[in-house]
Design an enzyme around this catalytic site. Structure first.
Site, PDB file in Angstrom:
ATOM      1  N   CYS A 198      31.737  37.835  47.883  1.00 49.80           N
ATOM      2  CA  CYS A 198      32.102  37.649  48.985  1.00 49.80           C
ATOM      3  C   CYS A 198      31.021  37.333  50.198  1.00 49.80           C
ATOM      4  O   CYS A 198      32.089  37.525  51.292  1.00 49.80           O
ATOM      5  CB  CYS A 198      32.353  39.432  49.029  1.00 49.80           C
TER       6      CYS A 198
ATOM      7  N   HIS B 109      32.302  43.941  54.657  1.00 52.22           N
ATOM      8  CA  HIS B 109      31.216  43.067  55.447  1.00 52.22           C
ATOM      9  C   HIS B 109      30.659  42.633  56.496  1.00 52.22           C
ATOM     10  O   HIS B 109      31.175  41.998  56.654  1.00 52.22           O
ATOM     11  CB  HIS B 109      30.490  42.364  54.564  1.00 52.22           C
TER      12      HIS B 109
HETATM   13  P1  NAP Z   1      38.159  47.777  40.435  1.00 48.31           P
HETATM   14  O1  NAP Z   1      38.995  48.116  41.562  1.00 48.31           O
HETATM   15  O2  NAP Z   1      37.200  48.319  39.535  1.00 48.31           O
HETATM   16  O3  NAP Z   1      39.137  47.077  39.463  1.00 48.31           O
HETATM   17  C1  NAP Z   1      38.801  46.600  37.784  1.00 48.31           C
HETATM   18  C2  NAP Z   1      39.581  45.357  37.752  1.00 48.31           C
HETATM   19  O4  NAP Z   1      39.500  44.748  35.918  1.00 48.31           O
HETATM   20  C3  NAP Z   1      41.725  46.434  37.308  1.00 48.31           C
HETATM   21  O5  NAP Z   1      42.461  46.154  37.043  1.00 48.31           O
HETATM   22  C4  NAP Z   1      40.753  46.571  35.774  1.00 48.31           C
HETATM   23  O6  NAP Z   1      41.964  47.451  34.710  1.00 48.31           O
HETATM   24  C5  NAP Z   1      40.751  45.544  34.737  1.00 48.31           C
HETATM   25  N1  NAP Z   1      39.776  45.347  33.830  1.00 48.31           N
HETATM   26  C6  NAP Z   1      38.514  45.758  33.509  1.00 48.31           C
HETATM   27  N2  NAP Z   1      38.299  46.072  32.322  1.00 48.31           N
HETATM   28  C7  NAP Z   1      39.255  45.305  31.928  1.00 48.31           C
HETATM   29  C8  NAP Z   1      38.715  44.826  30.491  1.00 48.31           C
HETATM   30  N3  NAP Z   1      38.379  45.228  29.155  1.00 48.31           N
HETATM   31  N4  NAP Z   1      40.401  43.810  30.326  1.00 48.31           N
HETATM   32  C9  NAP Z   1      41.290  43.539  31.103  1.00 48.31           C
HETATM   33  N5  NAP Z   1      40.753  44.438  32.448  1.00 48.31           N
HETATM   34  C10 NAP Z   1      39.844  44.834  32.289  1.00 48.31           C
HETATM   35  O7  NAP Z   1      37.235  46.462  40.842  1.00 48.31           O
HETATM   36  P2  NAP Z   1      37.405  45.092  41.766  1.00 48.31           P
HETATM   37  O8  NAP Z   1      36.887  45.576  42.784  1.00 48.31           O
HETATM   38  O9  NAP Z   1      38.714  44.655  42.009  1.00 48.31           O
HETATM   39  O10 NAP Z   1      36.745  43.707  41.349  1.00 48.31           O
HETATM   40  C11 NAP Z   1      37.242  42.822  40.100  1.00 48.31           C
HETATM   41  C12 NAP Z   1      35.877  42.075  40.233  1.00 48.31           C
HETATM   42  O11 NAP Z   1      35.745  40.803  41.425  1.00 48.31           O
HETATM   43  C13 NAP Z   1      34.800  42.040  39.999  1.00 48.31           C
HETATM   44  O12 NAP Z   1      34.515  40.501  39.036  1.00 48.31           O
HETATM   45  C14 NAP Z   1      34.012  42.138  40.883  1.00 48.31           C
HETATM   46  O13 NAP Z   1      32.780  41.575  41.322  1.00 48.31           O
HETATM   47  C15 NAP Z   1      35.188  40.881  41.869  1.00 48.31           C
HETATM   48  N6  NAP Z   1      34.823  40.969  43.747  1.00 48.31           N
HETATM   49  C16 NAP Z   1      35.256  42.287  44.033  1.00 48.31           C
HETATM   50  C17 NAP Z   1      34.780  42.298  45.433  1.00 48.31           C
HETATM   51  C18 NAP Z   1      35.530  43.792  46.111  1.00 48.31           C
HETATM   52  O14 NAP Z   1      34.977  43.509  47.714  1.00 48.31           O
HETATM   53  N7  NAP Z   1      35.411  44.540  45.627  1.00 48.31           N
HETATM   54  C19 NAP Z   1      34.482  40.671  46.346  1.00 48.31           C
HETATM   55  C20 NAP Z   1      34.949  39.972  45.379  1.00 48.31           C
HETATM   56  C21 NAP Z   1      34.392  40.091  44.160  1.00 48.31           C
HETATM   57  P3  NAP Z   1      42.459  49.018  34.199  1.00 48.31           P
HETATM   58  O15 NAP Z   1      42.977  49.314  35.800  1.00 48.31           O
HETATM   59  O16 NAP Z   1      43.089  48.399  33.121  1.00 48.31           O
HETATM   60  O17 NAP Z   1      40.957  49.487  33.782  1.00 48.31           O
END
Ligand code: NAP
Length: 334
Positions: free
Chosen positions: A130, A236
């Site tokens: 990001c 950010h």
């Molecule tokens: P989050 O709110 O914690 O969401 C995680 C997601 O992943 C949920 O849908 C969860 O499903 C799913 N998940 C977790 N374990 C899984 C599994 N074993 N099989 C299938 N699905 C699974 O996190 P987020 O902020 O959305 O971030 C998710 C990803 O995006 C990460 O890789 C992060 O590095 C990347 N990212 C985030 C940002 C940011 O600013 N937040 C920016 C860029 C990239 P359940 O609800 O069923 O647990």
């Protein structure tokens, strides 16, 4: 207009939910939408354009269906396991995790910067970190004109960058409760610690900014970074100090920045106008201000760059990559 079958892996997460919002706002041409998450979320109902869609478990068979593009946002481990499976079945994966970003054969795309690289994919395309996304948007045009020698990043990153868990830590911390996600309290605090520490003393987040900037700009430029988590919910902010090889005119730099699509110059200090996290929440643009000469070096400037980390830093950039793919659709394999 041709419509596409789209899957979202991590559909219940903060980024996954924002994918849905962005796809709907941009009226992405979807025929069938498949929402996938962990077994914990199976059967949950999520609304898209007024239609109820049941969440299914992401597993080895999820991509046996006819899916054109899968947007992944379920963490690195999940991406490492399931993206190659999806790609082997003819699905094009746009992955938000850091799993594949530094793999030479996998394009790392910011549509305003290196859209042409998207076609070098072998089924997987990576979405950058990001903070890197919002930083390279102003850097590209400046490098082209003035040749960047060195970059110093200092970031002020929102807790939503850690998903729902980060938001919860800040909200609970404000009520005096102990943190569950961060190693220390984030309320009223700044943590110079994002992701794990590496052998060289950098955090993984800092190393990502360094490595990804070089890959996207296609240049072995000198880069250093200090990444800090701050008690801000959304967006950010990045202070960028840049040293150029060539001389420049600071007013022309403002004009150069204003010419970049998706970049908004907010720079009128007499009226206290500069980019702020609270103003960029919910927006897709990158905002730049405090454009000024760094008088401590020969050809240096400072910039203050702000963007919504969940939108331009994640969901919007990913959907823009998918838009590049459908704009250049060359048949079944896009
Ligand atoms: P989050 O709110 O914690 O969401 C995680 C997601 O992943 C949920 O849908 C969860 O499903 C799913 N998940 C977790 N374990 C899984 C599994 N074993 N099989 C299938 N699905 C699974 O996190 P987020 O902020 O959305 O971030 C998710 C990803 O995006 C990460 O890789 C992060 O590095 C990347 N990212 C985030 C940002 C940011 O600013 N937040 C920016 C860029 C990239 P359940 O609800 O069923 O647990």
């Amino acid at each position: 207009m041709k419509k596409y079958n789209i899957a979202i892996a991590g559909a219940t997460g903060l980024v996954g939910q924002t994918f849905l919002q962005v796809l709907e706002e941009r009226n992405f041409p979807i025929e069938n939408l498949y929402l996938m998450a962990s077994s914990r979320s199976v059967g949950k109902i999520i609304k898209y354009k007024g239609e109820n869609i049941k969440v299914e478990e992401l597993n080895e068979n999820s991509f046996d269906k006819d899916i054109d593009i899968a947007l992944f946002s379920a963490g690195g481990e999940v991406s490492r396991k399931f993206s190659p499976i999806a790609a082997s079945k003819g699905v094009i994966v746009v992955d938000n995790s850091s799993a594949f970003r530094m793999v030479d054969s996998i394009p790392l795309i910011v549509p305003e910067v290196n859209p042409e690289d998207v076609w070098n994919h072998n089924g997987i395309i990576a979405n950058p970190n990001c903070s890197t996304i919002q930083s390279v948007v102003p850097l590209k045009v400046l490098d082209k004109k003035y040749k960047i020698k060195r970059i110093i990043y200092s970031t002020y990153q929102a807790v939503s960058g850690s998903g729902f868990a980060g938001i919860k830590d800040l909200e609970n911390g404000l009520k005096g409760e102990a943190p569950e996600n961060y190693p220390h309290q984030i309320a009223g605090n700044c943590l110079p610690h994002i992701d794990v520490f590496l052998e060289n003393g950098n955090t993984k987040e800092e190393q990502k900014m360094i490595d990804e900037t070089k890959k996207i700009l296609r240049k072995d430029v000198r880069v250093t970074a200090t990444c800090v988590r701050v008690p801000v919910l959304h967006s950010h902010s990045v202070s960028i100090n840049i040293e150029f090889e060539k001389t420049f005119d600071i007013n022309q730099i403002r004009k150069d920045l204003a010419s970049v699509k998706g970049l908004v110059v907010e720079d009128d200090v007499k009226k206290n106008i500069y980019p702020m996290a609270i103003n960029s929440k919910g927006k897709d643009e990158v905002f730049v201000g405090r454009v000024r000469r760094d008088e401590s070096v020969e050809n240096g400037i400072n910039l203050w760059v702000v963007a919504d980390n969940i939108r331009k830093g994640a969901a919007t950039n990913t959907v823009q990559i998918a838009e590049l793919l459908i704009a250049g659709d060359r048949g079944r394999k896009l």
